[in-house]
Motif scaffolding. Structure first.
Motif, PDB file in Angstrom:
ATOM      1  N   THR A 324       0.807  -1.212   0.000  1.00 33.79           N
ATOM      2  CA  THR A 324       0.000   0.000   0.000  1.00 33.79           C
ATOM      3  C   THR A 324       0.844   1.269   0.000  1.00 33.79           C
ATOM      4  N   GLU A 325       2.011   1.243   0.617  1.00 31.01           N
ATOM      5  CA  GLU A 325       2.903   2.412   0.620  1.00 31.01           C
ATOM      6  C   GLU A 325       3.769   2.320  -0.621  1.00 31.01           C
ATOM      7  N   SER A 326       3.561   3.225  -1.555  1.00 32.80           N
ATOM      8  CA  SER A 326       4.149   3.017  -2.875  1.00 32.80           C
ATOM      9  C   SER A 326       5.601   3.470  -2.973  1.00 32.80           C
ATOM     10  N   GLY A 327       5.937   4.700  -2.563  1.00 35.32           N
ATOM     11  CA  GLY A 327       7.307   5.182  -2.653  1.00 35.32           C
ATOM     12  C   GLY A 327       7.847   5.208  -4.061  1.00 35.32           C
ATOM     13  N   MET A 328       7.005   5.562  -5.043  1.00 38.95           N
ATOM     14  CA  MET A 328       7.402   5.481  -6.441  1.00 38.95           C
ATOM     15  C   MET A 328       7.935   6.788  -7.004  1.00 38.95           C
ATOM     16  N   SER A 329       7.954   7.842  -6.223  1.00 41.20           N
ATOM     17  CA  SER A 329       8.339   9.142  -6.780  1.00 41.20           C
ATOM     18  C   SER A 329       9.782   9.155  -7.272  1.00 41.20           C
ATOM     19  N   GLY A 330      10.669   8.411  -6.605  1.00 42.28           N
ATOM     20  CA  GLY A 330      12.057   8.359  -7.046  1.00 42.28           C
ATOM     21  C   GLY A 330      12.199   7.710  -8.407  1.00 42.28           C
ATOM     22  N   ARG A 333      10.472  10.174 -11.202  1.00 40.48           N
ATOM     23  CA  ARG A 333      11.243  11.364 -11.550  1.00 40.48           C
ATOM     24  C   ARG A 333      12.490  11.002 -12.356  1.00 40.48           C
ATOM     25  N   ARG A 334      13.083   9.855 -12.078  1.00 43.11           N
ATOM     26  CA  ARG A 334      14.307   9.466 -12.781  1.00 43.11           C
ATOM     27  C   ARG A 334      14.043   8.902 -14.171  1.00 43.11           C
ATOM     28  N   GLY A 342       7.669  20.154 -15.158  1.00 40.45           N
ATOM     29  CA  GLY A 342       8.374  20.025 -13.892  1.00 40.45           C
ATOM     30  C   GLY A 342       9.849  19.783 -14.132  1.00 40.45           C
ATOM     31  N   THR A 343      10.466  19.015 -13.231  1.00 40.73           N
ATOM     32  CA  THR A 343      11.903  18.746 -13.339  1.00 40.73           C
ATOM     33  C   THR A 343      12.137  17.249 -13.355  1.00 40.73           C
ATOM     34  N   GLY A 344      12.187  16.674 -14.542  1.00 40.53           N
ATOM     35  CA  GLY A 344      12.511  15.261 -14.682  1.00 40.53           C
ATOM     36  C   GLY A 344      14.014  15.066 -14.758  1.00 40.53           C
ATOM     37  N   TYR A 345      14.475  13.885 -14.328  1.00 39.29           N
ATOM     38  CA  TYR A 345      15.913  13.623 -14.282  1.00 39.29           C
ATOM     39  C   TYR A 345      16.422  12.837 -15.489  1.00 39.29           C
ATOM     40  N   ALA A 346      15.535  12.096 -16.159  1.00 42.09           N
ATOM     41  CA  ALA A 346      15.861  11.473 -17.459  1.00 42.09           C
ATOM     42  C   ALA A 346      17.108  10.604 -17.428  1.00 42.09           C
ATOM     43  N   GLY A 347      17.341   9.850 -16.352  1.00 43.00           N
ATOM     44  CA  GLY A 347      18.619   9.174 -16.256  1.00 43.00           C
ATOM     45  C   GLY A 347      18.626   7.686 -15.992  1.00 43.00           C
ATOM     46  N   ASN A 455      -0.444  11.361 -16.996  1.00 39.32           N
ATOM     47  CA  ASN A 455      -0.657  12.721 -16.497  1.00 39.32           C
ATOM     48  C   ASN A 455       0.416  13.129 -15.491  1.00 39.32           C
ATOM     49  N   TYR A 456       1.576  12.480 -15.601  1.00 41.00           N
ATOM     50  CA  TYR A 456       2.650  12.754 -14.642  1.00 41.00           C
ATOM     51  C   TYR A 456       3.267  14.126 -14.861  1.00 41.00           C
ATOM     52  N   VAL A 457       3.502  14.821 -13.758  1.00 40.82           N
ATOM     53  CA  VAL A 457       4.234  16.086 -13.715  1.00 40.82           C
ATOM     54  C   VAL A 457       5.310  15.937 -12.654  1.00 40.82           C
ATOM     55  N   ALA A 458       6.565  16.068 -13.033  1.00 39.74           N
ATOM     56  CA  ALA A 458       7.666  15.867 -12.081  1.00 39.74           C
ATOM     57  C   ALA A 458       7.732  17.047 -11.113  1.00 39.74           C
ATOM     58  N   PRO A 459       7.992  16.795  -9.802  1.00 40.51           N
ATOM     59  CA  PRO A 459       8.268  15.486  -9.196  1.00 40.51           C
ATOM     60  C   PRO A 459       7.071  14.862  -8.501  1.00 40.51           C
ATOM     61  N   SER A 460       5.869  15.345  -8.742  1.00 40.63           N
ATOM     62  CA  SER A 460       4.709  14.837  -8.021  1.00 40.63           C
ATOM     63  C   SER A 460       4.305  13.469  -8.537  1.00 40.63           C
TER      64      SER A 460
END
Length: 611
Positions: A324-330, A333-334, A342-347, A455-460
């Motif tokens: 249930t706790e996703s922790g997917m933002s890292g 964004r990468r 937003g600010t994507g890291y593209a890496g 509909n992703y907008v970095a870093p949300s």
């Protein structure tokens, strides 16, 4: 001494975000001296007892959590490179006992915590006095017992045969000089504990008092469906070449000469693995699980949406075990190009070999189909790429456009304004290219794309969703792999393999191709369907192909030439280029070592040969 150890355990687990119920209250220990904080105090209170149980779940791994690169497996395989930010020691060949991962310490801590729970839960009169108190305690015992076995299983996947601690909470007077058990003994132990746990577990996560209504608050809590799926995983590994008649590991022994990996091949292990996988499929499907599919008048679009939307719209349909706790933002964004709002890291960079393994739309390989070219550019735009894109990226299977971001791809999320951001540009001067950026660009000219919402907008995080730890497609692939080894002409091999292929937009295999060729098709399907989900690291090891052509985990890795290109259709960018080298495969890389401190403390504990 025991009270101090208990306090340290509770305090550590309260500092970590808990999976099921939330963390401990602030200042929980501030007014409790050591001589008051005892097991008696903890396990007479329902709230404290349930927080303790929640703490046992803490180290169940989240495969998409890259906030601190805590799940590095994918970054050491022929899937991804992230050397702009981190490069695990195994990639350079520098891995040793002194710098190895210490996750096994977290697992042992959780194992001890589970043992303490099982010893004391029956003392909680507050829970017993509830109308369904006995049922609650029984279920809690099943969860704790399963998790204790599961943490051993996680260790086994990483370090091989493990040292099995006593099934009670140890004291400072216990003799903890414990050698490794053999792999076979470890498997028997873990499976017996899971079988014992299943007797106390509910079939599904029903609301208390119901056998039909699911409780949304219990997502991720262990049940018989989850436990049976994990049994399938264990037995598939157990049958695989790394553990089943592996003479290459004849020197992996304890100090007393005990052999730790079976030297004699047992074909019956494949039958047992096939039966376990089919049981897991049947129990899941009888409880409503199915491959997630989206309907669309265009079959290609239907396959694309089915595979893309699985991770949010399809999680409760196909997911067997959810976190249930996703922790997917890292992760999100990468893998977000810098052309996304937003600010994507593209890496998170996909290696060329994986790009090449995705098939063409008709199911053929790029290596055998003469229509595949790398020196032409399309004049047609589609929902997946723009006009001017290299034809090497056109006419590919739907999952290619779900999983891979390439030069000319349509943005995976919400685009920034401006013509250069209307598509993904990965050439040198492109909007997500290397020019002017210190490290936020893909080393290979490709970015991973899977599990990023449109509909992703970095870093949300644009779509709140659980992490899928096990899903039905994995069970299908477990089944066909084992069944192809046990009974290669069984019709279920083609049936269940085609179910995954067809959902992915590929034409069906009409009949058995023969065991050897079917084995390769199954392994390729597993590589594509489960890419970036934490399987590849273990699959190439258990198959013993990590040093074989097409599956090498070391040596040279290729991509596009990210130091070239000033336009979308620039041929200078679209050149296969040596991007990086990793250490050549070494036998010791089959397993991670126990840390040096553990070896120093436990003098009868051996590390695999080579460490």
């Amino acid at each position: 001494m025991e009270n101090v150890l208990i306090k340290k355990l509770i305090y550590r687990f309260c500092l970590i975000s808990l999976l099921a119920w939330g963390g401990c209250q602030k200042n929980y220990f501030d007014t409790q001296p050591d001589n008051i904080l005892t097991i008696d105090k903890i396990f007479v209170n329902r709230g404290q007892t349930e927080k303790w149980l929640a703490g046992i779940y803490t180290f169940v791994p989240n495969i998409w959590n890259y906030e601190s690169f805590v799940t590095p497996y994918t970054l050491t395989t022929d899937e991804l490179d992230a050397s702009n930010w981190v490069n695990p020691a195994i990639n350079s060949g520098a891995l040793n006992a002194a710098n190895a991962s210490l996750k096994f310490l977290d697992y042992y801590e959780s194992i001890r915590k589970a043992s303490i729970f099982l010893e004391n839960i029956d003392r909680n009169q507050e829970i017993k006095d509830l109308v369904n108190g006995s049922e609650i305690i029984q279920q809690y015992k099943g969860e704790a017992r399963f998790l204790r076995a599961y943490y051993y299983w996680l260790m086994m996947k990483e370090v091989g045969p493990v040292a099995i601690a006593p099934l009670h909470s140890s004291s400072p007077d216990d003799d903890l000089q414990i050698p490794r058990s053999s792999w076979d003994e470890c498997v028997d132990f873990v499976l017996s504990e899971i079988a014992f746990a299943k007797e106390d577990l509910p079939l599904n996560n029903y609301a208390m008092g119901s056998d039909t209504e699911l409780d949304p608050a219990r997502i991720g809590r262990i049940n018989q469906i989850i436990a049976t799926a994990v049994e399938s995983q264990i037995l598939l590994f157990h049958a695989s070449p790394l553990y089943n008649g592996n003479s290459e590991m004849s020197d992996f022994r304890n100090f007393d000469g005990k052999q730790l990996i079976a030297q004699q091949y047992d074909p019956n292990r494949w039958r047992r693995a096939a039966d376990a996988a089919k049981e897991a499929i049947d129990i899941a499907e009888s409880n409503g699980k199915q491959l997630y599919k989206v309907s669309d008048s265009d079959p290609f679009r239907a396959a694309f949406l089915s595979c893309r939307n699985l991770y949010w719209d399809g999680a409760n349909i196909e997911g067997i075990w959810l976190r249930t706790e996703s922790g997917m933002s890292g992760w999100e964004r990468r893998v977000a190009p810098r052309s996304v709002e937003g600010t994507g890291y593209a890496g998170f960079s996909v290696v060329q070999r994986l790009v090449d393994d995705f098939r063409l739309q008709d199911g053929s390989s790029i290596h055998s189909n003469p229509s595949y070219v790398e020196n032409e550019y399309t004049t047609t735009a589609t929902p997946y790429y723009v006009s001017g894109t290299n034809k090497m990226y056109t006419n590919r299977e739907p999952r290619f456009y779900v999983d891979i971001t390439f030069n000319g791809a349509v943005n995976p999320g919400v685009s920034k304004s401006g013509a250069a951001n209307a598509r993904v540009e990965l050439f040198y001067t492109g909007s997500s290219g290397k020019a002017g950026e210190p490290r936020n660009w893909p080393t290979t000219g490709y970015i991973a794309r899977k599990n990023i919402p449109p509909n992703y907008v970095a870093p949300s995080t644009s779509v709140a969703r659980p992490t899928i730890l096990i899903r039905l497609a994995e069970l299908y692939l477990n089944y066909v792999e084992a069944l192809n080894e046990a009974e290669p002409d069984h019709p279920d091999v083609v049936k269940y393999l085609n179910a995954v292929r067809e959902r992915g937009g590929l034409p069906p295999i009409e009949e058995s191709l023969g065991q050897a060729q079917m084995r390769e098709e199954i392994r390729l399907e597993r590589r594509i369907e489960l890419c970036f989900e934490g399987h590849r690291y273990f699959d190439v090891r258990r198959w013993k192909v990590a040093d074989k052509p097409g599956s090498e985990q070391g040596g040279a890795f290729y991509g596009m030439d990210i130091n070239e290109g000033t336009s979308l259709s620039d041929p200078k960018f679209h050149q296969r280029t040596l991007v990086f080298r990793r250490a050549n495969w070494q036998k010791r890389f089959y397993f991670m070592p126990y840390g040096q401190r553990e070896i120093d403390r436990n003098r009868v504990l051996v590390n695999p040969p080579g460490y």
